[in-house]
Motif scaffolding. Structure first.
Motif, PDB file in Angstrom:
ATOM      1  N   ARG A 125       0.838  -1.210   0.000  1.00  0.00           N
ATOM      2  CA  ARG A 125       0.000   0.000   0.000  1.00  0.00           C
ATOM      3  C   ARG A 125       0.872   1.258   0.000  1.00  0.00           C
ATOM      4  O   ARG A 125       0.625   2.205  -0.736  1.00  0.00           O
ATOM      5  N   ARG A 126       1.895   1.221   0.834  1.00  0.00           N
ATOM      6  CA  ARG A 126       2.787   2.392   0.940  1.00  0.00           C
ATOM      7  C   ARG A 126       3.520   2.622  -0.387  1.00  0.00           C
ATOM      8  O   ARG A 126       3.655   3.749  -0.858  1.00  0.00           O
ATOM      9  N   SER A 159       1.723   7.740  -8.904  1.00  0.00           N
ATOM     10  CA  SER A 159       0.380   8.132  -9.336  1.00  0.00           C
ATOM     11  C   SER A 159       0.026   7.317 -10.571  1.00  0.00           C
ATOM     12  O   SER A 159       0.517   7.614 -11.660  1.00  0.00           O
ATOM     13  N   ALA A 202       2.613   1.735  -3.421  1.00  0.00           N
ATOM     14  CA  ALA A 202       1.684   2.232  -4.450  1.00  0.00           C
ATOM     15  C   ALA A 202       1.368   3.699  -4.232  1.00  0.00           C
ATOM     16  O   ALA A 202       1.181   4.454  -5.194  1.00  0.00           O
ATOM     17  N   SER A 203       1.343   4.118  -2.964  1.00  0.00           N
ATOM     18  CA  SER A 203       0.980   5.512  -2.667  1.00  0.00           C
ATOM     19  C   SER A 203       2.064   6.483  -3.124  1.00  0.00           C
ATOM     20  O   SER A 203       1.822   7.688  -3.225  1.00  0.00           O
ATOM     21  N   LEU A 204       3.254   5.962  -3.406  1.00  0.00           N
ATOM     22  CA  LEU A 204       4.351   6.840  -3.841  1.00  0.00           C
ATOM     23  C   LEU A 204       4.300   7.118  -5.341  1.00  0.00           C
ATOM     24  O   LEU A 204       5.085   7.911  -5.856  1.00  0.00           O
ATOM     25  N   GLN A 220      -5.311  -1.064  -8.493  1.00  0.00           N
ATOM     26  CA  GLN A 220      -4.872   0.341  -8.415  1.00  0.00           C
ATOM     27  C   GLN A 220      -4.501   0.879  -9.791  1.00  0.00           C
ATOM     28  O   GLN A 220      -4.110   2.032  -9.920  1.00  0.00           O
TER      29      GLN A 220
END
Ligand SMILES: C[S@@+](CC[C@H](N)C(=O)[O-])C[C@H]1O[C@@H](n2cnc3c(N)ncnc32)[C@H](O)[C@@H]1O
Length: 177
Positions: free
Chosen positions: A6-7, A13, A9-11, A39
């Motif tokens: 999750r972390r 866009s 992927a959050s980095l 995602q």
């Protein structure tokens, strides 16, 4: 779902055209591969265990996931990737193969891409097994030339499938400039 996925992927866009590419090393049954595909990533999963193939094949029917059954130590080249994720897997690569595997990972990482991996430390209880256990300085050397987003090191008493265990782990997120 592993928080590391999750972390990582959050980095990034995700974009639709062309989609970002994620490589997952040691996919297991595909929990994180599924998350990444949902995602918006095109996902290439790898695992040496043939028994995970059917689960990955089921996911691939509806999601942009391709799976390869292979030992990481035998892979010379990976797809060019915006994200390379490996949760609880690289420590099981034998030490003799680790630097080649890591070079393959580095070579596949696109500029701006993120590598997110779990590693084991050299004070872990499993150091006598055929895996890769790294001192902090060795982890830093692996990340030379990358921008370190997170390097957390943990030592704790816990359990494994084999009973009580001293865990020494690193969680690494880094970006290729
Ligand atoms: C502890 S499981 C982790 C699975 C998943 N990534 C997760 O976080 O739940 C380790 C996975 O790595 C795979 N694996 C271990 N050594 C490997 C190797 N040398 N090449 C490819 N896959 C490997 C195993 O088959 C297993 O599915």
């Amino acid at each position: 779902m592993r928080p590391l996925a999750r972390r990582a992927a959050s980095l990034l866009s995700p974009r639709a055209h062309p989609p970002l590419v994620a490589v997952e090393l040691g996919s297991g049954a595909g929990v994180e591969a599924r998350f990444l595909a949902e995602q918006g990533f095109d996902v290439h999963g790898y695992d040496s265990d043939p028994s995970v193939g059917p689960a990955m094949a089921r996911l691939a029917r509806t999601l942009p996931i391709r799976h390869t059954t292979a030992d990481l130590a035998q892979i010379d080249v990976l797809p060019a990737a915006d994200l390379i994720l490996s949760c609880a897997t690289l420590p099981f690569v034998p030490r003799t193969a680790f630097s080649t595997v890591w070079s393959t990972v580095r070579d596949a990482l696109r500029p701006g891409g993120v590598v997110a991996v779990d590693l084991f430390g050299d004070r872990d209880d499993w150091t006598s097994t055929d895996g890769t256990f790294l001192a902090r300085a060795e982890v830093l050397a692996l990340l030379d030339g990358l921008e370190i987003v997170e390097l957390s090191e943990e030592e704790r008493e816990g359990r494994s499938f084999a009973g009580p265990k001293h865990w020494h782990t690193y969680r690494v997120l880094a970006r290729r400039p």
